[in-house]
Structures are given as structure tokens and as C-alpha cells.
Scaffold this motif. Structure first.
Motif, mmCIF file in Angstrom:
data_model
loop_
_atom_site.group_PDB
_atom_site.id
_atom_site.type_symbol
_atom_site.label_atom_id
_atom_site.label_comp_id
_atom_site.label_asym_id
_atom_site.label_seq_id
_atom_site.Cartn_x
_atom_site.Cartn_y
_atom_site.Cartn_z
ATOM 1 N N LEU A 210 -19.094 33.861 -47.049
ATOM 2 C CA LEU A 210 -19.337 32.322 -47.834
ATOM 3 C C LEU A 210 -19.110 32.312 -49.087
ATOM 4 O O LEU A 210 -18.542 31.298 -49.625
ATOM 5 C CB LEU A 210 -20.705 31.606 -46.944
ATOM 6 N N GLU A 211 -19.732 33.032 -49.817
ATOM 7 C CA GLU A 211 -19.755 33.094 -51.399
ATOM 8 C C GLU A 211 -18.187 33.182 -51.734
ATOM 9 O O GLU A 211 -17.819 32.386 -52.665
ATOM 10 C CB GLU A 211 -20.580 34.136 -52.094
ATOM 11 N N VAL A 219 -17.067 22.076 -54.595
ATOM 12 C CA VAL A 219 -18.016 21.627 -53.232
ATOM 13 C C VAL A 219 -19.353 21.771 -53.728
ATOM 14 O O VAL A 219 -19.643 22.628 -54.636
ATOM 15 C CB VAL A 219 -17.813 22.565 -52.012
ATOM 16 N N ASN A 220 -20.237 20.954 -53.171
ATOM 17 C CA ASN A 220 -21.736 21.053 -53.672
ATOM 18 C C ASN A 220 -22.494 21.326 -52.441
ATOM 19 O O ASN A 220 -23.082 20.495 -51.670
ATOM 20 C CB ASN A 220 -22.140 19.278 -53.845
ATOM 21 N N ILE A 221 -22.165 22.716 -51.725
ATOM 22 C CA ILE A 221 -22.975 23.154 -50.769
ATOM 23 C C ILE A 221 -24.099 24.101 -51.391
ATOM 24 O O ILE A 221 -23.704 25.245 -52.178
ATOM 25 C CB ILE A 221 -21.752 23.960 -50.061
ATOM 26 N N LYS A 248 -16.648 45.729 -43.377
ATOM 27 C CA LYS A 248 -17.584 45.075 -44.373
ATOM 28 C C LYS A 248 -17.246 43.691 -45.038
ATOM 29 O O LYS A 248 -18.144 42.968 -45.576
ATOM 30 C CB LYS A 248 -17.601 46.099 -45.699
ATOM 31 N N GLN A 249 -15.878 43.214 -44.615
ATOM 32 C CA GLN A 249 -15.775 41.897 -44.933
ATOM 33 C C GLN A 249 -16.385 40.859 -43.902
ATOM 34 O O GLN A 249 -16.179 39.535 -44.180
ATOM 35 C CB GLN A 249 -14.111 41.632 -44.532
ATOM 36 N N ILE A 250 -16.830 41.206 -42.573
ATOM 37 C CA ILE A 250 -17.469 40.510 -41.684
ATOM 38 C C ILE A 250 -18.882 40.221 -42.056
ATOM 39 O O ILE A 250 -19.882 41.017 -42.546
ATOM 40 C CB ILE A 250 -17.450 41.237 -40.536
ATOM 41 N N HIS A 251 -19.218 38.953 -42.244
ATOM 42 C CA HIS A 251 -20.750 38.646 -42.480
ATOM 43 C C HIS A 251 -21.252 37.640 -41.396
ATOM 44 O O HIS A 251 -20.472 36.860 -41.021
ATOM 45 C CB HIS A 251 -20.601 37.666 -43.949
ATOM 46 N N LEU A 252 -22.690 37.823 -41.255
ATOM 47 C CA LEU A 252 -23.439 37.145 -40.366
ATOM 48 C C LEU A 252 -24.474 36.073 -41.058
ATOM 49 O O LEU A 252 -25.062 36.658 -41.769
ATOM 50 C CB LEU A 252 -23.979 37.878 -39.532
ATOM 51 N N TYR A 253 -24.541 34.767 -40.635
ATOM 52 C CA TYR A 253 -25.385 34.013 -41.318
ATOM 53 C C TYR A 253 -26.279 33.310 -40.201
ATOM 54 O O TYR A 253 -25.626 33.016 -39.193
ATOM 55 C CB TYR A 253 -24.823 33.069 -42.313
ATOM 56 N N LYS A 254 -27.338 32.905 -40.623
ATOM 57 C CA LYS A 254 -28.361 32.290 -39.566
ATOM 58 C C LYS A 254 -28.474 30.909 -40.155
ATOM 59 O O LYS A 254 -28.989 30.862 -41.459
ATOM 60 C CB LYS A 254 -29.598 33.084 -39.177
ATOM 61 N N ILE A 255 -28.424 29.704 -39.577
ATOM 62 C CA ILE A 255 -28.366 28.532 -39.884
ATOM 63 C C ILE A 255 -30.305 28.212 -40.195
ATOM 64 O O ILE A 255 -30.873 28.331 -39.403
ATOM 65 C CB ILE A 255 -27.959 27.374 -39.317
ATOM 66 N N LEU A 256 -30.506 27.691 -41.330
ATOM 67 C CA LEU A 256 -32.127 27.547 -41.610
ATOM 68 C C LEU A 256 -32.324 26.004 -41.130
ATOM 69 O O LEU A 256 -31.402 25.184 -41.074
ATOM 70 C CB LEU A 256 -32.116 27.540 -43.347
#
Length: 256
Positions: A210-211, A219-221, A248-256
Motif C-alpha cells: 500500500l505504501e 491522497v489523505n489516507i 515478496k511483492q505480495i503484502h497482507l493487511y488486516k483492516i482495523l
């Protein structure tokens, strides 16, 4: 079965797997600092590329001084996951998807959907694709392989799919906007996604991070208040010929 699907799609598409309707993407690939070609990683694995090079249908190098022997490696870009990357995502990145809804943003050839059908128990797999030609290709595969019970392809702009995003348990975004939208449109799309992907505990899989996707966009995220990155083990495959850089290009995020 995925190899059969890849063969079907190869027969429908030009070698570079780009359609003439993808004006902006074609232009952006041509503007890369080094000569770059689009090679779809789902359709063409390394061995397949090697055989094409041997047949003279493709080259891994370009001439730095036209007519000379000074050559340098061509850049390769793919807008699809390879078979290995799909297996990594469904076997090692994501949890059990029973009763879960997965949305692939920019589903293109449908590889994430077919992989999800075969490698996961997701109850519904939705692909959202803006390009009508790619939607038709996906529909062809879904019908031929009888995936219609769990896969649905929507010919739509993701910025019209708020309720789908709000209800999704898993959202996958692979190189999704950078090559297909200008910067203002990218910013609008990311704003829309960040406002609609808010279900606590739902998961976001992205390539690149995402970064990286948001850098340079107006954007204001605030990522720290939206998502938490989940560390991944990229060494699950001990084989030497695994493309770890791609994983290593694959990233996983959990929504807070």
C-alpha cells in the motif's frame, strides 16, 4: 486445470497479452525508464518464456546500441499472478475461506478467481473489471469450466461497488491502478476503497505494498489507522527456482 485455462487464454490473446483497448497501460509500459515488455505470468511461466526465446518469438534482452552486441535484460511486467503466486496466496497467505466472500479488483483474465475456486473454499468470488473484452474472456472460462456457481464477474468501475467492498471478507489488488488510471483517477479510486473497505478483520492482499501504491498520489489516507500489515513467511517454498522477489511483492493487511 489452471494450466488448461492458461492454454485456452493463450489461444485468445496476442503474445504480450495486452489489448488495443488498453491505451494508457500500453503508453505507460512504453514510458518505463528501461525497455519493458508485458508478459502475463499466469499464461507464460519461465520455462514457457525460455521456449519462446529459443523459437525466436520473444527475447529477454534488448540492444542498448542499435545494431551492436551490447545487450541488457528487458524489464518484464505482469498484471496477473503466476501459478506459484496463486498457490502461495491461497495456501500460505490467506486463512480458510469457508463462507467467505472474496473480491478481486481489476480481475483481468480472472486468474485470482479461478485460483480461488480451485484452491479455496470461498463461498463467492467476485471479479470487478473495467475492460469489457477481459470480462468476456472471463465469462468464457467460467462457463467452459463450470465455475458459475461461485464466480461472478462484474463489468464495472470499482468506484461504483461500495456495497460489494463493504461486504467482502477478502479483497485482492494486484498492480491494480498504476498502469490503467492517471494519478487523479488512482487517488480517487484509493480514496473510495479506503472509505468502503472498513469491516474490522477483513483482509486486503496487495501487490505492491500500500505504501508503494499510494506514494506520489494526492491522497489523505492514514494507513496506520486503517490497516495493520501481517508479516508473511516468504520462505515456505525451499525450491531453488522459486521467484522469491515476486513473492515478496505480495503484502497482507488486516483492516482495523
Amino acid at each position: 486445470m489452471l494450466k488448461n485455462i492458461a492454454e485456452d487464454l493463450r489461444n485468445c490473446l496476442p503474445l504480450e497479452t495486452m489489448l488495443s483497448s488498453e491505451h494508457l497501460a500500453l503508453q505507460k509500459i512504453q514510458q518505463q525508464p528501461e525497455p519493458t515488455v508485458h508478459v502475463d505470468a499466469f499464461l507464460y511461466d519461465e520455462d514457457f518464456i525460455d521456449s519462446l526465446c529459443e523459437e525466436g518469438k520473444m527475447s529477454r534482452n534488448y540492444c542498448t546500441v542499435c545494431g551492436s552486441h551490447q545487450t541488457a535484460p528487458l524489464g518484464f511486467i505482469s498484471h496477473s499472478f503466476s501459478l506459484m503466486e496463486l498457490k502461495f496466496i491461497y495456501h500460505h497467505v490467506l486463512p480458510d475461506l469457508s463462507e467467505k466472500i472474496l473480491v478481486d479488483v481489476g480481475s483481468r483474465l480472472g486468474t485470482v478467481l479461478y485460483g480461488g475456486y480451485l484452491y479455496s473454499s470461498a463461498s463467492q468470488l467476485y471479479g470487478v473489471e473495467l475492460n469489457g473484452d477481459f470480462c468476456q474472456l472471463q465469462e468464457m472460462v467460467i462457463k467452459k469450466y463450470q465455475f458459475t456457481d461461485r464466480i461472478k464477474v462484474l463489468h464495472a468501475d470499482i468506484c461504483t461497488q461500495g456495497s460489494l467492498l463493504q461486504n467482502a471478507d477478502i479483497i485482492i489488488m494486484n498492480n491494480v491502478f498504476e498502469y490503467f488510471l492517471n494519478e487523479a483517477e488512482q487517488a480517487r479510486a484509493w480514496d473510495y476503497i479506503s472509505h468502503n473497505v472498513r469491516r474490522r478483520g477483513s483482509l486486503l492482499v496487495t501487490v505492491p505494498s500500500l505504501e508503494e501504491s499510494l506514494s506520489g498520489l494526492q491522497v489523505n489516507i492514514q494507513l496506520s489507522s486503517w490497516v495493520d500489515e501481517v508479516p508473511l513467511n516468504y520462505d515456505v517454498y525451499p525450491e531453488k527456482d522459486i521467484d522469491r522477489e515476486a513473492l515478496k511483492q505480495i503484502h497482507l493487511y488486516k483492516i482495523l
